[in-house]
Design a protein around this motif. Structure first.
Motif, PDB file in Angstrom:
ATOM      1  N   ASP A  87       0.918  -1.271  -0.048  1.00  0.00           N
ATOM      2  CA  ASP A  87      -0.121   0.057   0.027  1.00  0.00           C
ATOM      3  C   ASP A  87       0.571   1.146  -0.087  1.00  0.00           C
ATOM      4  O   ASP A  87       2.105   1.312   0.466  1.00  0.00           O
ATOM      5  CB  ASP A  87      -1.036  -0.020   1.186  1.00  0.00           C
ATOM      6  N   SER A  88       0.193   2.371  -0.394  1.00  0.00           N
ATOM      7  CA  SER A  88       0.970   3.461  -0.457  1.00  0.00           C
ATOM      8  C   SER A  88       1.382   4.131   0.918  1.00  0.00           C
ATOM      9  O   SER A  88       0.515   3.951   2.143  1.00  0.00           O
ATOM     10  CB  SER A  88       0.164   4.719  -1.236  1.00  0.00           C
ATOM     11  N   THR A  89       2.243   4.789   1.258  1.00  0.00           N
ATOM     12  CA  THR A  89       2.755   5.304   2.593  1.00  0.00           C
ATOM     13  C   THR A  89       2.567   6.912   2.481  1.00  0.00           C
ATOM     14  O   THR A  89       2.647   7.576   3.628  1.00  0.00           O
ATOM     15  CB  THR A  89       4.115   5.183   2.752  1.00  0.00           C
ATOM     16  N   THR A  90       2.247   7.563   1.277  1.00  0.00           N
ATOM     17  CA  THR A  90       1.808   8.729   1.376  1.00  0.00           C
ATOM     18  C   THR A  90       0.322   9.199   1.165  1.00  0.00           C
ATOM     19  O   THR A  90       0.086  10.478   1.586  1.00  0.00           O
ATOM     20  CB  THR A  90       2.809   9.495   0.036  1.00  0.00           C
TER      21      THR A  90
ATOM     22  N   ALA B 299      -5.500   4.019  -2.395  1.00  0.00           N
ATOM     23  CA  ALA B 299      -4.008   3.853  -2.029  1.00  0.00           C
ATOM     24  C   ALA B 299      -3.644   2.529  -1.740  1.00  0.00           C
ATOM     25  O   ALA B 299      -2.627   2.057  -1.175  1.00  0.00           O
ATOM     26  CB  ALA B 299      -3.544   4.773  -1.172  1.00  0.00           C
ATOM     27  N   GLU B 300      -4.527   1.539  -1.709  1.00  0.00           N
ATOM     28  CA  GLU B 300      -4.521   0.343  -1.109  1.00  0.00           C
ATOM     29  C   GLU B 300      -4.291  -0.838  -2.202  1.00  0.00           C
ATOM     30  O   GLU B 300      -5.066  -0.579  -3.284  1.00  0.00           O
ATOM     31  CB  GLU B 300      -5.524  -0.255  -0.132  1.00  0.00           C
TER      32      GLU B 300
ATOM     33  N   PHE C 184       0.018   7.147  -6.979  1.00  0.00           N
ATOM     34  CA  PHE C 184      -0.483   6.885  -5.737  1.00  0.00           C
ATOM     35  C   PHE C 184       0.608   6.628  -4.859  1.00  0.00           C
ATOM     36  O   PHE C 184       0.294   6.327  -3.561  1.00  0.00           O
ATOM     37  CB  PHE C 184      -1.412   5.835  -5.692  1.00  0.00           C
ATOM     38  N   GLY C 185       1.818   6.463  -4.934  1.00  0.00           N
ATOM     39  CA  GLY C 185       3.010   6.081  -3.950  1.00  0.00           C
ATOM     40  C   GLY C 185       3.063   4.774  -3.784  1.00  0.00           C
ATOM     41  O   GLY C 185       3.491   4.525  -2.677  1.00  0.00           O
ATOM     42  N   MET C 186       2.539   3.716  -4.312  1.00  0.00           N
ATOM     43  CA  MET C 186       2.536   2.408  -3.792  1.00  0.00           C
ATOM     44  C   MET C 186       3.882   1.793  -4.153  1.00  0.00           C
ATOM     45  O   MET C 186       4.608   2.326  -4.904  1.00  0.00           O
ATOM     46  CB  MET C 186       1.514   1.449  -4.683  1.00  0.00           C
ATOM     47  N   ARG C 187       4.079   1.043  -3.167  1.00  0.00           N
ATOM     48  CA  ARG C 187       5.483   0.084  -3.493  1.00  0.00           C
ATOM     49  C   ARG C 187       5.503  -0.772  -4.378  1.00  0.00           C
ATOM     50  O   ARG C 187       4.636  -1.596  -4.702  1.00  0.00           O
ATOM     51  CB  ARG C 187       5.899  -0.366  -2.102  1.00  0.00           C
TER      52      ARG C 187
ATOM     53  N   LEU D 271       0.607   3.094 -10.762  1.00  0.00           N
ATOM     54  CA  LEU D 271       0.313   2.981  -9.141  1.00  0.00           C
ATOM     55  C   LEU D 271       1.212   3.752  -8.408  1.00  0.00           C
ATOM     56  O   LEU D 271       1.163   4.457  -7.454  1.00  0.00           O
ATOM     57  CB  LEU D 271      -0.027   1.646  -8.896  1.00  0.00           C
ATOM     58  N   LYS D 272       2.616   3.258  -8.841  1.00  0.00           N
ATOM     59  CA  LYS D 272       3.789   3.734  -8.050  1.00  0.00           C
ATOM     60  C   LYS D 272       3.918   5.226  -8.257  1.00  0.00           C
ATOM     61  O   LYS D 272       4.208   5.833  -7.449  1.00  0.00           O
ATOM     62  CB  LYS D 272       5.042   3.170  -8.395  1.00  0.00           C
TER      63      LYS D 272
END
Length: 265
Positions: free
Chosen positions: A143-146, A152-153, A236-239, A232-233
């Motif tokens: 999930d995103s950390t930002t 963001a999931e 949305f800041g996903m890993r 997505l990365k």
């Protein structure tokens, strides 16, 4: 906020006009008009406040008494879920042991005839009926950390897109968090959890794929699965991390089984 309709006053102006035009307390004016002495009106108000306070106190005490029971029920459900998970893992281990015994018996039955044994081993590896080892890539997503919220999931469809992209890139065997994937594997969403063959996964999601470690990353990035995760990365800041490995071991899929097929006579 929508603007007031023509001919109406804003709420703030209405309240100001009421304060100016009606300086007498409404309750006092009502009591006075009904012939109730001011002191009796105050007594009635005091009694009303006492009754309301008592009702609130009773409700608070009742809610406080119910909390321990709810906590015990929740703890019992958590213990039950943990027990079922442990039982499920134990059954999986037993199934793996039985499958190992079956493989040994098959090898004994085939004897020195290597051609059927090699073909059986090849088909078992392709169908996830047997454990496999080889080089490949490890893709870690989370999930995103930002950002917060459902956008963001990681969703079940995101994992399906990634897995399909790895198959398209040339992966020969894939597992998610140690769960081997086959043609009959289901990746589904259960509320906010993601399940593989009805087993819940925990974050982060580690996708291991056996194949050519030099070609898989580039082919994945070039197809729809890789492009989706790059999107997505970036947005949305996903890993989304890809690493190569010289040796990956994936266990067999314990959910495989024959239900309708029968040996041909």
């Amino acid at each position: 906020m929508p603007s007031p309709r023509p001919g109406t006053r804003p709420d703030s102006m209405s309240l100001l006009s009421d304060l100016v035009e009606t300086s007498l307390d409404p309750g006092y004016a009502h009591a006075h008009s009904q012939g109730v002495p001011p002191r009796r009106s105050r007594v009635l108000m005091l009694v009303t406040l006492l009754v309301a306070g008592a009702m609130l106190a009773i409700a608070a005490v009742t809610d406080t008494r119910d909390q321990p029971a709810q906590a015990r029920e929740r703890a019992a459900l958590i213990d039950q879920v943990k027990g079922l998970r442990e039982e499920n893992e134990q059954l999986r281990r037993q199934l793996a042991e039985v499958e190992g015994d079956v493989e040994k018996l098959q090898a004994q039955a085939l004897g020195k005839d290597s051609t059927p044994a090699a073909e059986l081993s090849r088909q078992a590896a392709q169908t996830a009926a047997a454990a496999v080892t080889g080089p490949g890539v490890v893709v870690t997503v989370d999930d995103s950390t930002t950002l917060d919220g459902a956008d963001a999931e990681v969703l079940d469809q995101d994992l399906r897109i990634l897995v399909n992209g790895l198959w398209l890139a040339g992966a020969e065997a894939i597992a998610i968090n140690g769960h081997r994937l086959s043609a009959r594997t289901a990746i589904r969403g259960a509320g906010r959890a993601i399940t593989v063959d009805y087993t819940s996964l925990t974050r982060p999601y580690v996708v291991e794929a056996i194949g050519n470690p030099k070609a898989l990353p580039g082919r994945l990035t070039a197809n729809s699965g890789g492009r989706w995760w790059v999107y997505l990365k970036q947005n949305f800041g996903m890993r989304y991390d890809i690493t190569t490995s010289t040796s990956i071991t994936l266990q067999a899929d314990p959910g495989l089984g024959v239900r309708k097929a029968r040996p041909h006579p």
